[in-house]
Write an enzyme that holds these catalytic residues in place. Structure first.
Site, mmCIF file in Angstrom:
data_model
loop_
_atom_site.group_PDB
_atom_site.id
_atom_site.type_symbol
_atom_site.label_atom_id
_atom_site.label_comp_id
_atom_site.label_asym_id
_atom_site.label_seq_id
_atom_site.Cartn_x
_atom_site.Cartn_y
_atom_site.Cartn_z
ATOM 1 N N SER A 111 6.947 11.362 -4.411
ATOM 2 C CA SER A 111 6.267 11.407 -5.709
ATOM 3 C C SER A 111 6.017 12.860 -6.097
ATOM 4 C CB SER A 111 4.914 10.689 -5.629
ATOM 5 O OG SER A 111 4.179 10.887 -6.831
ATOM 6 N N TYR A 114 -3.147 9.363 -1.524
ATOM 7 C CA TYR A 114 -1.794 8.940 -1.895
ATOM 8 C C TYR A 114 -0.865 10.161 -1.945
ATOM 9 C CZ TYR A 114 1.923 7.585 -5.199
ATOM 10 O OH TYR A 114 3.136 7.375 -5.820
HETATM 11 P P1 NAP Z 1 4.903 -1.098 -7.806
HETATM 12 O O1 NAP Z 1 5.354 -1.524 -9.151
HETATM 13 O O2 NAP Z 1 3.452 -1.159 -7.468
HETATM 14 O O3 NAP Z 1 5.743 -1.925 -6.716
HETATM 15 C C1 NAP Z 1 5.467 -1.761 -5.362
HETATM 16 C C2 NAP Z 1 6.416 -2.599 -4.545
HETATM 17 O O4 NAP Z 1 6.146 -2.366 -3.157
HETATM 18 C C3 NAP Z 1 6.248 -4.082 -4.754
HETATM 19 O O5 NAP Z 1 7.529 -4.662 -4.630
HETATM 20 C C4 NAP Z 1 5.347 -4.510 -3.602
HETATM 21 O O6 NAP Z 1 5.541 -5.861 -3.204
HETATM 22 C C5 NAP Z 1 5.835 -3.601 -2.515
HETATM 23 N N1 NAP Z 1 4.855 -3.321 -1.475
HETATM 24 C C6 NAP Z 1 3.610 -2.805 -1.605
HETATM 25 N N2 NAP Z 1 3.037 -2.653 -0.406
HETATM 26 C C7 NAP Z 1 3.934 -3.087 0.505
HETATM 27 C C8 NAP Z 1 3.929 -3.206 1.899
HETATM 28 N N3 NAP Z 1 2.871 -2.844 2.647
HETATM 29 N N4 NAP Z 1 5.016 -3.723 2.509
HETATM 30 C C9 NAP Z 1 6.108 -4.078 1.784
HETATM 31 N N5 NAP Z 1 6.174 -3.977 0.454
HETATM 32 C C10 NAP Z 1 5.096 -3.505 -0.170
HETATM 33 O O7 NAP Z 1 5.340 0.412 -7.506
HETATM 34 P P2 NAP Z 1 6.342 1.404 -8.255
HETATM 35 O O8 NAP Z 1 5.596 2.104 -9.322
HETATM 36 O O9 NAP Z 1 7.620 0.737 -8.555
HETATM 37 O O10 NAP Z 1 6.546 2.480 -7.092
HETATM 38 C C11 NAP Z 1 7.585 2.390 -6.151
HETATM 39 C C12 NAP Z 1 7.538 3.666 -5.326
HETATM 40 O O11 NAP Z 1 7.624 4.788 -6.202
HETATM 41 C C13 NAP Z 1 6.230 3.834 -4.540
HETATM 42 O O12 NAP Z 1 6.496 4.407 -3.286
HETATM 43 C C14 NAP Z 1 5.439 4.794 -5.407
HETATM 44 O O13 NAP Z 1 4.528 5.540 -4.659
HETATM 45 C C15 NAP Z 1 6.550 5.665 -5.967
HETATM 46 N N6 NAP Z 1 6.191 6.359 -7.198
HETATM 47 C C16 NAP Z 1 5.854 5.669 -8.324
HETATM 48 C C17 NAP Z 1 5.504 6.379 -9.471
HETATM 49 C C18 NAP Z 1 5.115 5.701 -10.759
HETATM 50 O O14 NAP Z 1 4.639 6.384 -11.679
HETATM 51 N N7 NAP Z 1 5.296 4.403 -10.886
HETATM 52 C C19 NAP Z 1 5.496 7.772 -9.451
HETATM 53 C C20 NAP Z 1 5.831 8.428 -8.288
HETATM 54 C C21 NAP Z 1 6.185 7.717 -7.164
HETATM 55 P P3 NAP Z 1 4.750 -7.086 -3.948
HETATM 56 O O15 NAP Z 1 5.151 -6.990 -5.389
HETATM 57 O O16 NAP Z 1 5.280 -8.305 -3.285
HETATM 58 O O17 NAP Z 1 3.286 -6.851 -3.734
#
Ligand code: NAP
Length: 248
Positions: free
Chosen positions: A143, A157
């Protein structure tokens, strides 16, 4: 070489977009989810209806037995593992560090850091040419927070993503001669449901004006960078980071 990849957290957001893109490019994808079984199964059904090779496995990446079950499932799919995307990640409600408790830090670090380490270890065991594998590619979803530190929101985080970055650097050198590349993407502010988990569903809109491109990113824009790093097109890139931040 497309091949079989494991992606963690494929039920929504960046993970789901990456599963879709990977399947459209001919990868077989075994993805994990935590709670959203119906959503994960709907994604599998949609992609299989179009001929995709895709499987969903319930597995908490922070639990060693779950990770071993996830990889054992992939082992049974009849094709060697060629890639891992450490995408699953969590954050908790926005607050100052001084208000946080140790239980929260354990949850965040368990999922984001230990989870990535567990999955990475299992992938290296299978892909390393030193251990009889055929090589492969690991992509860590870090991130922009690893650089900015997320003050007033979630320093824990941000620190977990800093740990993933250090792992990316060290492991890329450790397994470079074993046929494995290790790289990372650093998304900026992306339109997913993760921001609601932090207590601010409208966070992307609030921050859009601070992004040089004046908008949040879409999950599909992050998926493109992940897929490039996974692919042979990135054959001489390891220990590299791609910022997908709109310039922020
Ligand atoms: P999200 O929409 O919250 O989706 C998270 C996913 O991870 C879901 O499929 C969830 O499963 C799964 N998950 C959560 N905890 C888990 C665990 N302990 N074991 C297995 N699966 C787990 O997140 P996102 O925004 O797409 O982010 C994806 C990645 O990108 C993350 O690592 C996040 O830190 C990174 N990121 C995101 C952003 C942003 O702005 N969105 C920015 C920088 C980095 P369920 O749906 O079944 O709960």
């Amino acid at each position: 070489m497309a091949g079989l990849i494991i992606l963690t957290g494929g039920s929504r957001g960046i993970g789901a977009a990456t599963v879709r893109l990977a399947v459209s490019r001919g990868y077989a994808v075994c993805f994990s989810y935590l709670r959203q079984q119906a959503v994960a199964e709907a994604l599998v059904a949609e992609l299989r209806a179009n001929g995709g090779q895709v499987w969903a496995v319930q597995a908490d990446v922070g639990q060693e037995a779950d990770v071993q079950r996830l990889f054992a499932t992939a082992d049974g799919l009849g094709q060697p593992l060629t890639g891992l995307v450490n995408n699953a990640g969590i954050l908790e409600r926005q607050m100052r560090l001084v208000e946080m408790d140790a239980a929260r830090w354990q949850r965040v670090l368990q999922a984001n850091v230990i989870g990535s380490f567990l999955c990475t270890r299992e992938a290296v065991k299978r892909m390393s040419t030193r251990l009889g594998g055929q090589g492969g590619s690991i992509v860590n979803v870090s991130s922009g927070a690893a650089r900015g530190g997320s003050p007033f929101e979630y320093i824990d985080y941000a620190a977990s993503k800093g740990a993933m970055d250090s792992m990316t650097i060290g492991l890329s050198k450790e397994v470079a001669a074993e046929g494995i590349r290790v790289n990372a993407v650093r998304p900026g502010v992306i339109e997913t449901d993760i921001h609601a988990d932090g207590g601010e569903p409208g966070r992307v809109a609030r921050l859009a004006s601070t992004v040089p491109m004046q908008r949040g990113g879409q999950p599909e824009e992050v998926a493109e960078a992940i897929l490039w790093l996974l692919s042979d097109a990135a054959s001489f890139s390891t220990g590299a980071f791609i910022d997908v931040t709109g310039g922020r």
